[in-house]
Scaffold this motif. Structure first.
Motif, PDB file in Angstrom:
ATOM      1  N   ILE A 457       2.964 -10.532  19.184  1.00  0.00           N
ATOM      2  CA  ILE A 457       4.161  -9.714  18.940  1.00  0.00           C
ATOM      3  C   ILE A 457       4.477  -8.859  20.165  1.00  0.00           C
ATOM      4  O   ILE A 457       5.635  -8.779  20.612  1.00  0.00           O
ATOM      5  CB  ILE A 457       3.956  -8.826  17.693  1.00  0.00           C
ATOM      6  CG1 ILE A 457       3.906  -9.700  16.433  1.00  0.00           C
ATOM      7  CG2 ILE A 457       5.063  -7.791  17.582  1.00  0.00           C
ATOM      8  CD1 ILE A 457       3.482  -8.951  15.190  1.00  0.00           C
ATOM      9  N   THR A 458       3.441  -8.199  20.706  1.00  0.00           N
ATOM     10  CA  THR A 458       3.654  -7.323  21.864  1.00  0.00           C
ATOM     11  C   THR A 458       4.198  -8.101  23.053  1.00  0.00           C
ATOM     12  O   THR A 458       5.173  -7.691  23.704  1.00  0.00           O
ATOM     13  CB  THR A 458       2.332  -6.635  22.255  1.00  0.00           C
ATOM     14  OG1 THR A 458       1.832  -5.909  21.136  1.00  0.00           O
ATOM     15  CG2 THR A 458       2.539  -5.694  23.428  1.00  0.00           C
ATOM     16  N   LEU A 459       3.573  -9.261  23.352  1.00  0.00           N
ATOM     17  CA  LEU A 459       4.012 -10.067  24.494  1.00  0.00           C
ATOM     18  C   LEU A 459       5.376 -10.684  24.235  1.00  0.00           C
ATOM     19  O   LEU A 459       6.224 -10.755  25.132  1.00  0.00           O
ATOM     20  CB  LEU A 459       2.979 -11.154  24.800  1.00  0.00           C
ATOM     21  CG  LEU A 459       3.261 -12.047  26.011  1.00  0.00           C
ATOM     22  CD1 LEU A 459       3.427 -11.215  27.272  1.00  0.00           C
ATOM     23  CD2 LEU A 459       2.147 -13.076  26.208  1.00  0.00           C
ATOM     24  N   GLY A 460       5.624 -11.121  22.977  1.00  0.00           N
ATOM     25  CA  GLY A 460       6.913 -11.719  22.639  1.00  0.00           C
ATOM     26  C   GLY A 460       8.068 -10.748  22.825  1.00  0.00           C
ATOM     27  O   GLY A 460       9.110 -11.103  23.383  1.00  0.00           O
ATOM     28  N   GLN A 461       7.881  -9.518  22.382  1.00  0.00           N
ATOM     29  CA  GLN A 461       8.921  -8.504  22.563  1.00  0.00           C
ATOM     30  C   GLN A 461       9.134  -8.190  24.047  1.00  0.00           C
ATOM     31  O   GLN A 461      10.265  -7.965  24.486  1.00  0.00           O
ATOM     32  CB  GLN A 461       8.538  -7.239  21.794  1.00  0.00           C
ATOM     33  CG  GLN A 461       8.592  -7.414  20.278  1.00  0.00           C
ATOM     34  CD  GLN A 461       8.097  -6.193  19.536  1.00  0.00           C
ATOM     35  OE1 GLN A 461       7.391  -5.343  20.102  1.00  0.00           O
ATOM     36  NE2 GLN A 461       8.439  -6.102  18.244  1.00  0.00           N
TER      37      GLN A 461
END
Length: 494
Positions: A457-461
């Motif tokens: 989630i962190t990297l995707g955002q």
């Protein structure tokens, strides 16, 4: 009757070159693990043979004169080819540049045109002094053809090198008016430097960034260096390490895969350490200082030109320029205070045979067939033969790493269920080129598949809101998959 024996005259220049070769061998095979490919080993051996052959036949004034005439003629031919490419009559050898001549890049092409133009200027000057106006007129026409394409090549390094070389051409005269002209050219260079920087600012900033990373390589092995061809093997890892420590660096988003130092002196320092760069610079200075048997002034100007060009480019990694550097250095008069010893030619033949045997034995190992390794690795990976592809990709990552090779290697590890190594490869690929979305996406996908949702989630955002280099449909597809994943995660948490 006493038999006549041909002898080889050994000079200080020969001793310096021999010391550099011995240090080259020591740094590449004794103090470090070998990284030089078979192709590069043959390339280096060829340059050594060229040097010895030139030293043997250097006393022939006719050979030297014919060489200069041949270069001037080839320069005019290259200029004609360049104009053909400019008018789209002849195809360029580079997809991004319209003018390359028979070279693969406009930088070396401009360098060769500058060399030819310098020779043409030198001959035209002598024709003017001798009042041979018909020959002067012909040389001016040829010089205009070469000079116009020299400017059109947009090789700033070649422009600077020619300007400084012509300045030294005037400084070699005793009359003050000529020296004042040389001084004016140097002042012109100083005032034009900001304009040359702004002309291709992004390219100039890229070289400054590469030189900054080079200092990290030099500090890691300041005395022995990494060995021959180690720059290509070590640079991208050094760039990844540097950008990991400095993620907010102004050039981070523009960093690309690279194997060139764009400065021969920095490359030599990276590959051969402090002793190597000291020998290298000494060889250049001594080559310029020594006198030749023919056209000594022209030889000095050409060496100065190439020495300055080497500050901004990769002279010894372009075969025609490398051969010319070696030949010009070897064109020196043996009847000087730098002559040391004369020995029978048969000793030189024995040494060449030994060098041939060593070079031949060094190319017997298929482990260092760089082109074959890269081709086979890509072929096996495309066929999804991950077990065999992994072995070749590991060799490729050792000899000439790029973000693409690290991504393919990471995917191979992942399919072979070696998640720790897969993540390591993806992270290195991301740090190598932070401005590319594909390495980031592969790492995101790895996190998603291995159920490390929070990291995904962190990297995707970060990817969705990040500023990346344009990669066309690949970037759009990657962002679409990320959005779908994040949407699914939100649905699951409700």
């Amino acid at each position: 009757m006493r038999q006549y024996r041909i002898k080889y005259i050994c000079t200080l220049y020969d001793i310096l070159v021999l010391c550099f070769i011995l240090w080259w061998i020591s740094s590449s095979f004794i103090f470090n693990s070998r990284v030089i490919s078979n192709e590069q080993l043959i390339y280096s051996y060829t340059l050594s043979v060229v040097y010895v052959a030139t030293r043997i036949f250097r006393s022939s004034i006719s050979v030297q004169r014919r060489l200069y005439i041949c270069i001037a003629f080839l320069g005019s031919i290259e200029a004609i080819i360049g104009w053909g490419q400019y008018w789209n009559i002849i195809e360029s050898n580079h997809p991004l540049f319209s003018i390359t001549g028979t070279f693969t890049n406009p930088g070396p092409y401009g360098a060769f045109l500058g060399i030819a133009l310098l020779i043409q200027i030198h001959f035209a000057w002598h024709k003017y002094i001798a009042k041979q106006y018909m020959s002067l007129f012909m040389l001016l026409i040829v010089g205009l053809l070469t000079g116009s394409m020299f400017i059109a090549s947009f090789s700033r390094a070649a422009w600077v090198a020619l300007l400084i070389a012509v300045s030294f051409f005037f400084f070699l005269f005793q009359k003050k008016r000529y020296r004042y002209a040389g001084l004016l050219l140097l002042i012109l260079f100083l005032f034009s430097s900001p304009f040359l920087y702004q002309l291709k600012k992004q390219s100039a900033d890229g070289r400054l960034f590469i030189w900054r990373v080079c200092t990290e390589l030099i500090q890691s092995k300041p005395y022995t260096g990494g060995g021959a061809s180690s720059f290509a093997a070590r640079y991208m890892y050094a760039q990844a390490d540097f950008l990991e420590k400095h993620p907010n660096h102004e050039y981070a988003a523009k960093a690309t895969n690279n194997i060139y130092a764009f400065n021969e002196y920095l490359r030599i320092a990276c590959e051969y350490g402090l002793p190597g760069i000291l020998l290298y610079v000494t060889i250049w200075l001594h080559g310029i200082y020594c006198k030749a048997t023919y056209c000594d002034r022209l030889r000095k100007l050409l060496l100065i030109y190439l020495a300055v060009f080497s500050l901004f480019s990769y002279t010894f990694q372009v075969l025609p320029l490398a051969v010319l550097c070696i030949v010009l250095g070897a064109f020196q008069n043996n009847n000087s205070k730098f002559t040391f010893y004369a020995f029978p030619m048969r000793y030189l033949v024995i040494m060449l045979l030994l060098m041939t045997i060593i070079a031949w034995s060094g190319t017997r190992s298929s482990q260092y067939e760089k082109k074959e390794i890269l081709f086979t690795a890509k072929q096996l990976y495309t066929q999804q033969n991950y077990a065999d592809a992994k072995e070749y990709l590991e060799k490729a990552a050792y000899l000439s790493p790029t973000s693409e090779i690290l991504m393919d290697l990471g995917n191979s590890y992942f399919h072979l269920q070696n998640n720790a190594k897969a993540e390591h490869c993806f992270r290195i690929a991301c740090n190598m080129v932070p401005g590319r979305i594909l390495p980031q996406y592969y790492l995101f996908r790895f996190y998603a598949i291995t159920m490390r949702n929070q990291e995904a989630i962190t990297l995707g955002q970060s990817i969705l809101f990040g500023d990346y280099q344009l990669e066309g449909s690949i970037a759009m597809q990657a962002k679409t998959h990320i959005k779908r994943y994040l949407s699914d995660i939100r649905m699951q948490t409700k």
